[in-house]
Design an enzyme around this catalytic site. Structure first.
Site, short mmCIF file in Angstrom:
data_model
loop_
_atom_site.label_atom_id
_atom_site.label_comp_id
_atom_site.label_asym_id
_atom_site.label_seq_id
_atom_site.Cartn_x
_atom_site.Cartn_y
_atom_site.Cartn_z
N GLU A 140 0.83 -1.21 0.00
CA GLU A 140 0.00 0.00 0.00
C GLU A 140 0.87 1.26 0.00
O GLU A 140 2.09 1.20 0.14
CB GLU A 140 -0.89 0.04 1.25
CG GLU A 140 -2.33 -0.40 1.03
CD GLU A 140 -3.18 0.66 0.35
OE1 GLU A 140 -2.62 1.68 -0.12
OE2 GLU A 140 -4.41 0.47 0.25
N ARG A 156 -7.03 0.15 13.48
CA ARG A 156 -5.70 0.55 13.05
C ARG A 156 -5.84 1.60 11.96
O ARG A 156 -6.88 1.72 11.30
CB ARG A 156 -4.88 -0.63 12.52
CG ARG A 156 -5.38 -1.20 11.20
CD ARG A 156 -4.27 -1.98 10.50
NE ARG A 156 -4.75 -2.74 9.35
CZ ARG A 156 -4.95 -2.23 8.14
NH1 ARG A 156 -4.75 -0.95 7.91
NH2 ARG A 156 -5.38 -3.00 7.14
N ASN A 204 -5.12 3.19 8.30
CA ASN A 204 -5.01 2.66 6.96
C ASN A 204 -4.34 3.72 6.08
O ASN A 204 -3.25 4.19 6.39
CB ASN A 204 -6.39 2.24 6.43
CG ASN A 204 -6.33 1.28 5.27
OD1 ASN A 204 -5.56 0.33 5.31
ND2 ASN A 204 -7.11 1.52 4.24
N ASN A 228 -9.70 5.28 3.04
CA ASN A 228 -8.77 4.97 1.97
C ASN A 228 -8.32 6.23 1.22
O ASN A 228 -7.86 7.18 1.82
CB ASN A 228 -9.33 3.89 1.05
CG ASN A 228 -8.60 2.58 1.20
OD1 ASN A 228 -7.37 2.54 1.15
ND2 ASN A 228 -9.32 1.50 1.40
N ASP A 278 -10.10 1.75 -3.72
CA ASP A 278 -9.09 1.65 -2.66
C ASP A 278 -8.25 2.93 -2.65
O ASP A 278 -8.77 4.02 -2.44
CB ASP A 278 -8.25 0.40 -2.89
CG ASP A 278 -7.54 -0.10 -1.65
OD1 ASP A 278 -6.99 0.73 -0.91
OD2 ASP A 278 -7.50 -1.33 -1.42
#
Length: 303
Positions: free
Chosen positions: A20, A103, A105, A152, A202
């Site tokens: 990512e 958490r 991202n 995202n 995403d």
């Protein structure tokens, strides 16, 4: 726009569980990205085809460059500074310390140098359990959007008046009016919906023409949309299903780097897509991107 560009696997012999957050660093001519679940920061130097990786004992959702060349990160335990030399972590603040399932991202810096990053419930996947935060220059995290499910993609328009954002399960790419001086957002509206057949939206980046490139989880591709009209302009197919994010890099910012993941794939799926988790690049795109913004810290914040 080239309708059939060639996609190359970057020759890095690593397969990310959850690759990512690609970020281009023009000063060192390198691409940085993370493997969230392994807490690894990867570096790719295309000039001499060199790969370096550094592991940290914490999940790292996103990183951004600082104005002095360091790294700020959004992690399993909040915001922190990372040192790639000694692999140390200097915590800044954890706005969700009382939410053990959550958490951080994805995240990016805004045009003024504040670091925006959002959270998700990684244990139960509870809808609306996360938030989007803005880390200001003093190291304080301010809540900007609540009731987020999987925070995202982020991007800002060249005139700094619009912020784009993705909360993945909504399938929407939304826009806000952005007050760059105050760091405030308002007037939320949907600029386009991502069809179910295209996968889930995403990570995201914006190109020099103001068009949005969205990575499509489960869609085997990334696609370019016009946020003014909502029209999908083009798409680039990948040999992997779980496409996670993209960023422009290279000396002219016209190489498009694309991250992917293999987490959750069955043995059968992995056999059919052996490059899952790899880093890809589409070189010499007809349109380029913009240099990523850097986190600007208050004097004395870093000890």
């Amino acid at each position: 726009m080239n309708s059939n560009p060639e996609v190359y696997r970057v020759p890095v012999m690593v397969s990310c569980e959850l690759g990512e957050g690609p970020v281009w660093d023009k000063d060192q001519n390198r691409l940085l990205w993370v493997d969230i679940l392994r807490g690894t920061v990867h570096e790719w130097y295309p000039g001499d085809r060199r790969h370096v990786s550094k592991e940290f004992p914490i999940k790292i959702g996103a990183i951004a460059l600082t104005e002095d060349g360091g790294l700020v990160a959004a992690t399993r335990n909040g915001f922190a500074m990372l040192d790639l030399q000694d692999q140390s972590i200097a915590p800044l603040t954890d706005p969700e310390s009382k939410l053990p399932n959550n958490r951080f991202n994805d995240g990016k810096c805004d045009p003024v140098g504040r670091f925006w990053a959002g959270t998700m419930d990684e244990v139960t996947g509870e809808r609306g359990a996360g938030s989007l935060y803005m880390l200001d220059e003093s190291g304080q995290a301010l809540t900007k959007i609540s009731n987020v499910s999987c925070s995202n993609g982020l991007a800002w328009s060249a005139d700094q008046k619009t912020m784009y954002y993705i909360d993945t399960p909504t399938r929407e790419v939304v826009a806000f009016d952005f007050d760059s001086e105050a760091g405030e957002i308002s007037n939320k509206r949907v600029v386009f919906d991502v069809p179910q057949a295209d996968g889930l939206p995403d990570g995201m980046t914006i190109d020099a023409e103001g068009m949005l490139w969205v990575a499509l989880w489960g869609g085997w591709k990334i696609a370019r949309w016009n946020p003014k009209t909502g029209e999908k302009l083009t798409e680039i197919n990948l040999p992997v299903s779980q496409v996670t994010s993209c960023a422009f890099g290279g000396s002219n910012l016209n190489d498009l780097y694309i991250t992917s993941a293999k987490v959750g794939l069955s043995a059968e799926s992995l056999a059919s897509q052996p490059l899952a988790g790899a880093l890809f690049v589409v070189k010499n795109m007809d349109v380029g991107g913009m240099e990523p913004f850097r986190y600007v810290m208050q004097d004395g914040l870093r000890s």
